[in-house]
Structure formats: structure tokens, C-alpha cells
Design a protein around this motif. Structure first.
Motif, mmCIF file in Angstrom:
data_model
loop_
_atom_site.group_PDB
_atom_site.id
_atom_site.type_symbol
_atom_site.label_atom_id
_atom_site.label_comp_id
_atom_site.label_asym_id
_atom_site.label_seq_id
_atom_site.Cartn_x
_atom_site.Cartn_y
_atom_site.Cartn_z
ATOM 1 N N TYR A 53 5.856 -6.780 -1.075
ATOM 2 C CA TYR A 53 5.465 -7.469 0.224
ATOM 3 C C TYR A 53 4.070 -8.270 -0.009
ATOM 4 N N PRO A 54 3.906 -9.492 0.358
ATOM 5 C CA PRO A 54 2.614 -10.194 0.112
ATOM 6 C C PRO A 54 1.565 -9.854 1.076
ATOM 7 N N ILE A 55 0.572 -9.885 0.792
ATOM 8 C CA ILE A 55 -0.705 -9.732 1.384
ATOM 9 C C ILE A 55 -0.781 -10.897 2.548
ATOM 10 N N GLN A 56 -0.578 -10.579 3.732
ATOM 11 C CA GLN A 56 -1.046 -11.723 4.542
ATOM 12 C C GLN A 56 -2.242 -11.925 5.124
ATOM 13 N N SER A 57 -2.555 -13.123 5.704
ATOM 14 C CA SER A 57 -3.972 -13.385 6.137
ATOM 15 C C SER A 57 -4.742 -12.569 6.771
ATOM 16 N N PHE A 58 -3.987 -12.057 7.792
ATOM 17 C CA PHE A 58 -4.801 -10.851 8.664
ATOM 18 C C PHE A 58 -5.313 -9.691 7.942
ATOM 19 N N ALA A 85 -0.276 -7.773 -6.496
ATOM 20 C CA ALA A 85 -0.591 -7.119 -5.170
ATOM 21 C C ALA A 85 0.582 -7.005 -4.174
ATOM 22 N N ASP A 86 0.774 -5.715 -3.746
ATOM 23 C CA ASP A 86 2.035 -5.303 -2.797
ATOM 24 C C ASP A 86 1.251 -4.980 -1.618
ATOM 25 N N ALA A 87 1.678 -5.543 -0.556
ATOM 26 C CA ALA A 87 0.962 -5.007 0.785
ATOM 27 C C ALA A 87 1.212 -3.483 1.116
ATOM 28 N N SER A 88 2.194 -2.933 0.820
ATOM 29 C CA SER A 88 2.363 -1.473 1.212
ATOM 30 C C SER A 88 1.745 -0.691 0.263
ATOM 31 N N ARG A 89 1.482 -1.179 -0.956
ATOM 32 C CA ARG A 89 0.849 -0.415 -2.037
ATOM 33 C C ARG A 89 -0.642 -0.132 -1.571
ATOM 34 N N VAL A 90 -1.143 -1.611 -1.079
ATOM 35 C CA VAL A 90 -2.702 -1.668 -0.937
ATOM 36 C C VAL A 90 -2.982 -1.085 0.617
ATOM 37 N N TYR A 91 -1.796 -0.947 1.483
ATOM 38 C CA TYR A 91 -2.130 -0.184 2.676
ATOM 39 C C TYR A 91 -2.252 1.541 2.210
ATOM 40 N N GLY A 92 -1.449 1.913 1.456
ATOM 41 C CA GLY A 92 -1.350 3.284 0.894
ATOM 42 C C GLY A 92 -2.719 3.438 0.189
ATOM 43 N N PHE A 136 -10.704 0.064 -5.270
ATOM 44 C CA PHE A 136 -9.821 -0.826 -5.920
ATOM 45 C C PHE A 136 -10.430 -2.376 -5.240
ATOM 46 N N LEU A 137 -9.761 -3.318 -5.847
ATOM 47 C CA LEU A 137 -10.014 -4.889 -5.539
ATOM 48 C C LEU A 137 -8.694 -5.659 -5.258
ATOM 49 N N VAL A 138 -8.732 -6.458 -4.358
ATOM 50 C CA VAL A 138 -7.647 -7.521 -4.142
ATOM 51 C C VAL A 138 -8.094 -8.773 -4.264
ATOM 52 N N TYR A 139 -7.437 -9.818 -4.962
ATOM 53 C CA TYR A 139 -7.558 -11.077 -4.803
ATOM 54 C C TYR A 139 -6.404 -11.895 -5.158
ATOM 55 N N LYS A 140 -5.946 -12.624 -3.907
ATOM 56 C CA LYS A 140 -4.639 -13.517 -3.868
ATOM 57 C C LYS A 140 -3.463 -12.307 -4.253
ATOM 58 N N GLU A 141 -2.879 -12.759 -5.242
ATOM 59 C CA GLU A 141 -1.844 -11.978 -5.808
ATOM 60 C C GLU A 141 -2.138 -10.676 -6.813
ATOM 61 N N THR A 142 -3.158 -10.255 -7.089
ATOM 62 C CA THR A 142 -3.533 -9.445 -7.984
ATOM 63 C C THR A 142 -4.330 -8.284 -7.341
ATOM 64 N N LEU A 143 -3.881 -7.405 -7.943
ATOM 65 C CA LEU A 143 -4.633 -5.976 -7.421
ATOM 66 C C LEU A 143 -5.159 -5.352 -8.796
ATOM 67 N N ILE A 144 -6.286 -4.875 -8.426
ATOM 68 C CA ILE A 144 -7.325 -4.065 -9.656
ATOM 69 C C ILE A 144 -7.451 -2.736 -8.912
ATOM 70 N N GLN A 183 5.256 3.571 -2.363
ATOM 71 C CA GLN A 183 6.306 3.716 -1.321
ATOM 72 C C GLN A 183 5.468 4.241 0.031
ATOM 73 N N GLN A 184 4.491 3.536 0.440
ATOM 74 C CA GLN A 184 3.808 3.694 1.702
ATOM 75 C C GLN A 184 4.559 3.191 2.725
ATOM 76 N N CYS A 185 5.037 3.823 3.839
ATOM 77 C CA CYS A 185 5.810 3.529 4.887
ATOM 78 C C CYS A 185 6.982 2.428 4.431
ATOM 79 N N TYR A 186 7.915 2.929 3.532
ATOM 80 C CA TYR A 186 8.781 1.911 3.172
ATOM 81 C C TYR A 186 10.286 2.715 3.303
ATOM 82 N N GLU A 187 10.299 3.974 2.996
ATOM 83 C CA GLU A 187 11.699 4.530 2.915
ATOM 84 C C GLU A 187 12.021 4.733 4.324
ATOM 85 N N GLY A 188 13.523 4.906 4.429
ATOM 86 C CA GLY A 188 14.068 5.306 5.875
ATOM 87 C C GLY A 188 13.919 6.736 6.310
#
Length: 358
Positions: free
Chosen positions: A16-21, A133-140, A154-162, A236-241
Motif C-alpha cells: 500500500y503506497p504512502i499517501q500524501s496525508f 515503503a508500505d503504508a501498513s508497515r510504516v503504521y506498524g 526509521f526513515l521514509v522517503y517517497k517509495e523507500t523505507l530505511i 501485517q499491521q491492521c491487514y488480516e481479517g
């Protein structure tokens, strides 16, 4: 704490992409940084060899190599990233760093690069990870930083997560070494920590905590060794049902830890430790209320799971808690927000505290 049947994890989770907000939130709290190398840059390797452990077993990592004309640039840029992650981003420490290895793992969803960075002055080394960079992972990662006993770098820039390396003994390796080798006192202490870790995962909806996705961290006190348990994978932050995917006790890879809990803790002790951990999380939510609400507000606008998983999870949580508020949730952000409110209400009711308005 029981596990009469085991849960299965989705084999493939979408990115899931990192949205602007969300990017604005990350910038506000210094998680965004301009970095000179991207995940896709590291994919341009020209060759690789398997990496084996000390027992000659395949680790599922490969050591990658780059063309000579690219290696110098990649090494320089990775040193700069390390300086940004651990310091002020200046070039003063770069001459004293060496990139000893770049490893790539094709196992799992994140397909990370593991970078071994060595200080040439004293030969000390550490690792950092470069991922997509994956939104659910960064939320986690952010929720781990805010709600667990641990801090996350950790750091995020565009589509890369460190990600900074989290030290510890992998949970599966710890099992293989033999839990029975530890004293009864130590087993009870680890069992207590496992109960609390299990409860943290449930409350903040962190799934897939199989034994190789967390580490055991020994800390030497003046008269004993204490053990803590830390998550190291937040995919798997907030992904599975299914709710039980967020309960490590129902994952078969954790069976020996669950047996250790049953063998060393009485039911009333388990309930006590669960209550202690819920109360601790409630206090952290209240203390960090502004920032946590800002994070939740991002999740309320975001899409990090499918509609069928959202429907299943909110129904499972309704059955588990009997709180009808879960049935009204329309996204994972609402489900997590409702879970936090439930924990806070329970904490305030137990302690006879006046309800605090949201």
C-alpha cells in the motif's frame, strides 16, 4: 492462553503506497528525510551468492554484487543514509564507515536489503535495512514506537523505507536452543513477557508474529538476566481479517512458548499480566494522545486492507469484546481507534477514573 487450532497467514499481501496525508504526518515527526539512494537502485546488482549460517544452512539471504562503476556510488550513498539515520546527516563520519556487505532476501513480502555497516576505527558493526515503503508497515513501526516499551528508528522517503536493526535472538532460534535448558525462574520470566507481548499484539492489531518475526532480548541486571520480546516485522499491521492472526498464541510456530506459559503460570497470573499490559498501553495512549490521534486520523483516510477483511475483523472483535461499536466500523483506522477506546474505558473503569473526553 490456549491454541486449540492454528491460524494461517495470507501468502501474499499487497503493498500500500504512502499517501500524501501520511507523508505530511511523517514529515511533522521527522520520519521523512531526503536520502541519496532508493530501494530500486539496490536492485541493479549484477550477481549474488547464497549466504549460509555458521551451521552451513541456507539463510534465504543472498549477498549481492554491483558493477564496478556503480559500487563506489552505492557505497557512498549507503554511508550517507547511515549518517542520516544515526546522526545529523553530515559527512564527518562517512570517511570512517565501510559497507561490508549488501544482502538481499526474496523470502516474504518486503524483500529487504540488509546493509552491514562497519566503523573502521574500532571494527564495530551494525545493520540497517532498505525496503519498499508500505503504508501498513510504516503504521506498524510508528505504533510500535508509541505504544510499546521500545523505540524505533526509521526513515521514509517517497517509495523507500530505511529501518534500523533491532538486536536480539530470533524467536525460532531461541526455541531451537532449547527452552528446557533455562531455570524454572527464567522460564517463568519469559512466560510473563510472552503473555504481555501477546496482549500488545492484540490491542494494537499487529499480526503474523510467528517466532521468526520477533526477537528475544536478554538484559543483564546486577543479579540476573531479564528477557524482553520485541517485534521486528510490521508487515501485517491492521491487514488480516481473522482476529486470531493478531494473537501469537494461535500461530503454530509459537507452540513451545505457549506450552511454557501453561507450564509455568497459573491462570490468575496470566490474567494479571494481561491486565497490566492493557493498562500500560492505555496510559501510553493517554500520554501520547495528540500524536496518536494524528496517526489514527491518517489511518481513517487510508486503505490498508480489503473490505472483506475489514468486515471479518470488526465482527470477530465484536464477538471477542461484546462492544457494538466495532460493528459500525468502516475501515481499519476506525477498528483500531475503537480498540483503543475500548482499552481506555476498561482501564478507567477498573481504576475508578472519570472518563476523559475523546
Amino acid at each position: 492462553m490456549d491454541n486449540p487450532e492454528y491460524e494461517k497467514i495470507s501468502k501474499k499481501k499487497p503493498t500500500y503506497p504512502i499517501q500524501s496525508f501520511f507523508s505530511q504526518y511523517l514529515s511533522k515527526y521527522d520520519r521523512n528525510a531526503l536520502i541519496p539512494v532508493f530501494y530500486d537502485d539496490l536492485l541493479r546488482f549484477s550477481g549474488a551468492i547464497e549466504v549460509y549460517n555458521e551451521n552451513g544452512e541456507d539463510t534465504l539471504w543472498v549477498r549481492v554484487y554491483y558493477p564496478e562503476h556503480e559500487r563506489t556510488t552505492i557505497d557512498r550513498d549507503l554511508k550517507k543514509v547511515y549518517s542520516i539515520l544515526h546522526g545529523d546527516g553530515s559527512d564527518t563520519s562517512v570517511p570512517f564507515l565501510n559497507i561490508d556487505a549488501v544482502d538481499y532476501c526474496t523470502f516474504g513480502n518486503s524483500k529487504p536489503f540488509r546493509i552491514k555497516v562497519r566503523n573502521i576505527l574500532n571494527d564495530n558493526y551494525t545493520y540497517m535495512y532498505v525496503k519498499k515503503a508500505d503504508a501498513s508497515r510504516v503504521y506498524g513501526l510508528e505504533l510500535e514506537h508509541l505504544l510499546s516499551p521500545n523505540r524505533i528508528n526509521f526513515l521514509v522517503y517517497k517509495e523507500t523505507l530505511i529501518e534500523d536493526h533491532i538486536s536480539g535472538i530470533p524467536g525460532d532460534t531461541f526455541i531451537e536452543a532449547g527452552l528446557d535448558a533455562y531455570s524454572i525462574r527464567t522460564q517463568k520470566q519469559i512466560a510473563k513477557e510472552y503473555v504481555k507481548f501477546n496482549e500488545r499484539c492484540i490491542v494494537r492489531l499487529l499480526g503474523d508474529m510467528r517466532a521468526y518475526n520477533y526477537v528475544i532480548v536478554p538484559t543483564h541486571d546486577f543479579d540476573q538476566v531479564r528477557y524482553r520480546i520485541r517485534a521486528i516485522d510490521f508487515d501485517q499491521q491492521c491487514y488480516e481479517g481473522r482476529l486470531r492472526v493478531y494473537m501469537p498464541q494461535f500461530l503454530k510456530e509459537n507452540n513451545q512458548y505457549v506450552e511454557m506459559v501453561h507450564n509455568n503460570l497459573r491462570p490468575e497470573s496470566i490474567e494479571q499480566y494481561q491486565q497490566e499490559e492493557r493498562s500500560t498501553i492505555a496510559k501510553r495512549i493517554l500520554l501520547g494522545k495528540k500524536r496518536i490521534q494524528e496517526l489514527i486520523n491518517c489511518m481513517l483516510q487510508d486503505r490498508i486492507s480489503s473490505d472483506d477483511k475489514i468486515d471479518q475483523l470488526k465482527n470477530d472483535l465484536f464477538i471477542y469484546t461484546k462492544d457494538v461499536a466495532f460493528k459500525k466500523c468502516k475501515c481499519m483506522g476506525e477498528i483500531l481507534e475503537t480498540a483503543f477506546r475500548y482499552v481506555i474505558r476498561h482501564y478507567q473503569d477498573v481504576n475508578g477514573l472519570k472518563n476523559i473526553k475523546d
